[in-house]
Design a protein around this motif. Structure first.
Motif, short mmCIF file in Angstrom:
data_model
loop_
_atom_site.label_atom_id
_atom_site.label_comp_id
_atom_site.label_asym_id
_atom_site.label_seq_id
_atom_site.Cartn_x
_atom_site.Cartn_y
_atom_site.Cartn_z
N ALA A 26 0.83 -1.22 0.00
CA ALA A 26 0.00 0.00 0.00
C ALA A 26 0.86 1.26 0.00
CB ALA A 26 -0.94 0.01 1.20
N ALA A 27 1.94 1.27 0.78
CA ALA A 27 2.80 2.45 0.82
C ALA A 27 3.51 2.66 -0.51
CB ALA A 27 3.83 2.31 1.94
N VAL A 28 3.85 1.56 -1.17
CA VAL A 28 4.48 1.65 -2.49
C VAL A 28 3.51 2.27 -3.49
CG1 VAL A 28 5.47 0.34 -4.40
CG2 VAL A 28 6.03 -0.29 -2.05
N LEU A 29 2.26 1.79 -3.49
CA LEU A 29 1.26 2.34 -4.41
C LEU A 29 1.03 3.82 -4.15
CD1 LEU A 29 -0.56 1.08 -6.66
CD2 LEU A 29 0.68 -0.60 -5.28
N ASP A 30 1.00 4.19 -2.89
CA ASP A 30 0.80 5.60 -2.55
C ASP A 30 1.94 6.45 -3.11
OD1 ASP A 30 -0.62 7.73 -0.97
OD2 ASP A 30 1.34 7.82 0.00
N ALA A 31 3.17 5.94 -3.01
CA ALA A 31 4.32 6.68 -3.55
C ALA A 31 4.26 6.76 -5.07
CB ALA A 31 5.62 6.01 -3.11
N PRO A 39 12.62 12.32 -5.56
CA PRO A 39 13.90 12.97 -5.79
C PRO A 39 14.43 12.63 -7.18
CG PRO A 39 13.87 11.82 -3.67
CD PRO A 39 12.64 11.39 -4.42
N PHE A 40 14.76 13.65 -7.96
CA PHE A 40 15.25 13.47 -9.34
C PHE A 40 14.27 12.65 -10.20
CE2 PHE A 40 18.98 13.97 -6.61
CZ PHE A 40 19.57 15.08 -7.20
N GLY A 41 13.00 12.64 -9.80
CA GLY A 41 11.99 11.96 -10.59
C GLY A 41 12.19 10.47 -10.74
N THR A 42 12.90 9.85 -9.79
CA THR A 42 13.24 8.43 -9.91
C THR A 42 12.90 7.68 -8.63
OG1 THR A 42 15.12 9.06 -11.31
CG2 THR A 42 15.07 6.79 -10.50
N ALA A 43 12.34 6.47 -8.78
CA ALA A 43 12.06 5.61 -7.63
C ALA A 43 12.48 4.19 -7.97
CB ALA A 43 10.58 5.64 -7.26
N ILE A 44 12.89 3.46 -6.94
CA ILE A 44 13.30 2.06 -7.08
C ILE A 44 12.40 1.22 -6.19
CG2 ILE A 44 15.15 0.38 -6.82
CD1 ILE A 44 17.14 2.72 -7.10
N VAL A 45 11.73 0.24 -6.77
CA VAL A 45 10.91 -0.70 -6.01
C VAL A 45 11.64 -2.03 -5.91
CG1 VAL A 45 8.75 -1.99 -5.93
CG2 VAL A 45 8.74 0.37 -6.71
N ALA A 46 11.90 -2.46 -4.69
CA ALA A 46 12.54 -3.75 -4.44
C ALA A 46 11.55 -4.66 -3.72
CB ALA A 46 13.80 -3.58 -3.60
N GLY A 47 11.77 -5.95 -3.83
CA GLY A 47 10.89 -6.88 -3.15
C GLY A 47 11.21 -8.31 -3.52
N PRO A 48 10.66 -9.27 -2.80
CA PRO A 48 10.94 -10.68 -3.05
C PRO A 48 10.32 -11.16 -4.36
CG PRO A 48 9.24 -10.43 -1.38
CD PRO A 48 9.75 -9.07 -1.65
N PRO A 49 10.71 -12.35 -4.82
CA PRO A 49 10.16 -12.88 -6.08
C PRO A 49 8.64 -13.00 -6.03
CG PRO A 49 12.06 -14.18 -5.37
CD PRO A 49 11.73 -13.25 -4.24
N ARG A 50 8.00 -12.69 -7.16
CA ARG A 50 6.56 -12.84 -7.36
C ARG A 50 5.72 -11.92 -6.47
NH1 ARG A 50 6.04 -14.30 -11.96
NH2 ARG A 50 3.94 -15.15 -11.58
N SER A 51 6.33 -10.84 -6.00
CA SER A 51 5.61 -9.93 -5.10
C SER A 51 4.87 -8.83 -5.85
CB SER A 51 6.57 -9.33 -4.08
OG SER A 51 7.63 -8.63 -4.72
N ALA A 118 20.30 8.39 -4.64
CA ALA A 118 19.47 9.55 -4.26
C ALA A 118 18.00 9.35 -4.61
CB ALA A 118 20.00 10.80 -4.96
N ALA A 119 17.67 8.25 -5.29
CA ALA A 119 16.29 8.00 -5.71
C ALA A 119 15.40 7.62 -4.53
CB ALA A 119 16.27 6.90 -6.76
N MET A 120 14.09 7.71 -4.73
CA MET A 120 13.12 7.22 -3.75
C MET A 120 13.25 5.71 -3.65
SD MET A 120 10.33 7.82 -1.80
CE MET A 120 9.47 9.29 -2.35
N GLN A 121 13.46 5.20 -2.42
CA GLN A 121 13.63 3.76 -2.21
C GLN A 121 12.33 3.18 -1.64
OE1 GLN A 121 16.64 2.37 -3.16
NE2 GLN A 121 17.31 4.45 -3.72
#
Length: 205
Positions: A26-31, A39-51, A118-121
């Motif tokens: 939910a927090a990822v979707l909100d972001a 920041p710098f118009g860039t975000a990185i989404v990390a997570g486990p397989p099949r998530s 510097a991206a949104m993590q």
């Protein structure tokens, strides 16, 4: 619990028709809804397989919110740096997904490493019981059968608490049901749990 519909083409097979939104994402979707503030118009989404990282990247692009690069951690770093620079020039938000959750994403190109640092993590976590129930029901629907509230009430406390665990469990239920030529029943649920490493006993809170 809410869900986000995804447009599908018939040939895409076992691809969800919607994204289940719960505690883990939910927090990822909100972001992602507020990409203009990254920041710098860039975000990185990390997570486990099949998530659901790939689904989120697809939804982000198809919603017109920006560009997305799935599995960016496996991309040539010089090309990725070029894409980052292009995003800065155009002002179009850039979403990257990475599967390197536990060991981290090692970037060898210094200039790229500093930009991505510097991206949104953002990180997708483990689903809670409510989200697991929705995921199990969705995976069953994708395979053309129903696991109702009685089924999920039995399965959720006993299955592996992960997106991958829910998917593997439903796959096992589907296969056993086809092999035995019968609808999923308690005996099939139990055997599927045994097969994928679940338990016949519920988790103790």
């Amino acid at each position: 619990m809410r869900q986000i519909p995804l447009p599908l083409r018939p040939e895409e097979g076992l691809t969800p028709s919607r994204i289940v939104v719960g505690n883990s994402n939910a927090a990822v979707l909100d972001a992602l809804e507020h990409a203009a503030s990254w920041p710098f118009g860039t975000a990185i989404v990390a997570g486990p397989p099949r998530s659901g990282k790939s689904l989120l990247a697809r939804w982000f692009e198809q919603s017109g919110k920006g560009d997305a690069i799935d599995d960016a951690d496996s991309m040539d770093e010089a090309e990725l740096f070029h894409r980052w620079n292009r995003a800065q020039e155009t002002g179009v938000p850039l979403l990257l997904t990475s599967g390197a959750k536990e060991e981290g994403w090692t970037v060898r190109l210094p200039d790229l490493a500093s930009r991505l640092g510097a991206a949104m993590q953002l990180e997708i976590g483990a689903p809670d019981d409510a989200m697991l129930a929705e995921l199990i029901a969705l995976h069953a629907e994708m395979r053309g059968f129903v696991l109702d509230g009685t089924a999920t009430a039995y399965l959720v406390p006993r299955c592996n608490r992960s997106h991958m665990g829910a998917e593997k469990l439903v796959s096992a239920i589907d296969r056993l049901s086809l092999e035995r030529k019968q609808a999923p029943t308690l005996s099939i649920w139990r055997d599927a749990l045994d097969e994928v490493g679940g338990s016949s006993q519920p988790r103790l809170l």
